[in-house]
Enzyme design. Structure first.
Site, short mmCIF file in Angstrom:
data_model
loop_
_atom_site.label_atom_id
_atom_site.label_comp_id
_atom_site.label_asym_id
_atom_site.label_seq_id
_atom_site.Cartn_x
_atom_site.Cartn_y
_atom_site.Cartn_z
N PHE A 78 0.83 -1.21 0.00
CA PHE A 78 0.00 0.00 0.00
C PHE A 78 0.87 1.26 0.00
CE2 PHE A 78 -2.85 2.64 2.99
CZ PHE A 78 -3.59 3.18 1.95
N SER A 154 4.10 -6.34 2.99
CA SER A 154 2.74 -5.96 3.37
C SER A 154 1.73 -6.59 2.39
CB SER A 154 2.62 -4.44 3.42
OG SER A 154 1.40 -4.06 4.04
N LEU A 155 1.00 -5.79 1.61
CA LEU A 155 0.09 -6.36 0.62
C LEU A 155 0.85 -7.20 -0.40
CD1 LEU A 155 -2.40 -3.43 -0.23
CD2 LEU A 155 -2.89 -5.52 1.08
N ASP A 178 6.31 -8.63 6.96
CA ASP A 178 5.14 -8.15 7.69
C ASP A 178 3.90 -8.11 6.80
OD1 ASP A 178 4.44 -7.56 10.35
OD2 ASP A 178 4.03 -5.48 9.83
N HIS A 248 5.92 -1.52 11.24
CA HIS A 248 5.57 -2.24 10.01
C HIS A 248 6.78 -2.34 9.08
CE1 HIS A 248 2.74 -4.02 7.31
NE2 HIS A 248 2.65 -3.00 6.47
#
Length: 451
Positions: A78, A154-155, A178, A248
């Site tokens: 993101f 992430s994504l 993460d 994150h």
């Protein structure tokens, strides 16, 4: 989820840079994030032949991509401001430094740039389809699925999982940094990253209470500092934007540290962070035992040990320092006391070498229980690894502000390195630790037959 919305609301404007000679990661403005962006995936290739200047490639134009070598795809997540990831260049260069490979940045900033997280997450399967089409053409040209490695942030971690599913788990490796939690927590395996998505899946969880995914998603799942608050990251909203993204992003920086020769972060397979902190899960590094898993790029060295487990999955815990390269060096402090009554308290140990370097460890996460003639083994974590320790100091504390001061009568103290078990163990005998008073002494070599 609340932290995510705060993060978006604090985003600042990012201006577009003028055109550059070499193709670069798509840079968009905050205005683009507000109005939204349609999906457009750009693949940028770096090799040792073009280490600093990318080549834009696609399913018909492969540039310098060598089909016989490993190909590592980097998939970001993101992007609520439209700016390029600050870690991307370091990750590309670090990978090329450790191995002669193809590194492909999967730039889906047009699609990931939006202030509405749901809109970005809804495009993840489409990004995966684009990657599938490209890898299919690689296979036609002679590439092997064994040599395909996807690093997803992430994504991007879930995108990697979707790609892996389309190849029935035959990709060589997936690393999830993460993996995103919001909208993915609690979802079934087909809707997220899963251990079966590649021949080896390793995951670093650094923000499980906010933007990251809490539960295990790989063959080995690493939880730095328990996966919660990371040392050096702001603890309150007063830290500004860093408060929302620091934990994150730490997964990426920990991975980067594994690409540097001066930092190999060791992790310890364990059922819980508490058991790890209590020293119950650090036997993997001792002689006649399996080696301990390493975090990051070399985590797949532990793949053979995982095959012996049923199922081939494990969780591993470790602590880190506040600053780069984040390495922590583990020692055991073995203490045998001869107090008549039980003592409960914590120990602070400080090491000093002949050059004057000092490193300290406060072993205070929960009180230790000292009983007469019973050995207590405390796990100490130091920011520096001193090869030759000249002096040691110990402080005993019950944590009580008022009340009587206690003594801890130490029959024997022993210091032993987990990272270097071949080093001589250091001992000291017959110490009396007055509460909250530092006791400094020179250690001696422990008898060789002493366990």
């Amino acid at each position: 989820m609340l932290r995510l919305y705060f993060f978006i609301s604090l985003m600042c404007l990012v201006k577009s840079d003028p055109d550059e000679t070499c193709p670069s990661f798509t840079r968009l403005s905050f205005h683009s994030a507000v109005v939204g962006t349609g999906l457009n995936v750009k693949l940028m290739l770096y090799t040792r032949k073009n280490q600093t200047c990318a080549q834009v490639i696609n399913s018909t134009v492969f540039g310098n991509l060598n089909m016989t070598k490993k190909t590592t795809f980097i998939v970001h997540g993101f992007r609520p401001t439209g700016s390029p990831p600050v870690w991307m260049e370091d990750l590309v260069q670090g990978l090329l430094d450790v191995e002669d490979m193809n590194v492909v940045i999967v730039d889906w900033n047009r699609g990931a740039t939006t202030v509405i997280y749901n809109h970005a997450s809804s495009k993840t399967r489409k990004v995966a389809n684009v990657l599938k089409e490209f890898i299919d053409q690689m296979l036609v040209k002679g590439a092997s699925l064994d040599n395909i490695y996807i690093i997803g942030v992430s994504l991007g971690a879930h995108i990697a999982g979707f790609v892996g599913k389309m190849y029935n788990g035959q990709l060589g490796r997936i690393t999830g940094l993460d993996p995103a939690g919001p909208l993915f927590n609690g979802r079934p395996p087909e809707d997220r990253l899963d251990p079966g998505d590649a021949q080896f899946v390793d995951v670093i969880h650094s923000d499980i209470d906010a933007l990251g995914y809490r539960e295990p998603l790989g063959n080995i799942d690493f939880y730095p500092n328990g996966g919660l608050d990371q040392p050096g990251c702001p603890k309150t909203i007063l830290g500004g934007l860093k408060y929302f993204k620091c934990d994150h992003q730490r997964s990426v920086y920990l991975y980067l540290s594994s690409l540097r020769e001066n930092c190999s972060i060791t992790a310890y397979p364990c059922d819980s962070y508490r058991d790890y902190r209590n020293g119950k899960c650090v036997n993997c590094g001792i002689p006649q035992k399996e080696s301990c898993p390493l975090l990051g790029y070399y985590a797949d060295n532990w793949k053979e040990y995982l095959k012996q487990r049923n199922p081939p999955m494990t969780k591993a815990f470790f602590d880190t320092a506040e600053e780069k390269p984040y390495c922590i060096y583990h020692y055991f402090v073995d203490i045998i006391t001869w107090n008549k009554n039980i003592r409960r308290g914590s120990i602070t140990i400080k090491l000093k070498d002949k050059a004057g370097n000092i490193t300290e460890s406060k072993i205070n996460h929960e009180p230790a229980i000292f009983q007469k003639y019973h050995q207590v083994s405390l796990l100490a974590r130091f920011n520096q690894d001193l090869d030759k320790v000249s002096t040691i100091s110990l402080v005993f504390s019950t944590g009580s502000v008022i009340g009587p001061k206690y003594k801890l009568r130490v029959l024997r103290m022993k210091l032993r390195s987990l990272a270097h078990p071949e080093r001589p163990q250091l001992c000291r005998y017959d110490l009396v630790l007055m509460e909250n008073i530092e006791n400094v002494f020179q250690p001696i070599l422990c008898p060789k037959l002493q366990m």
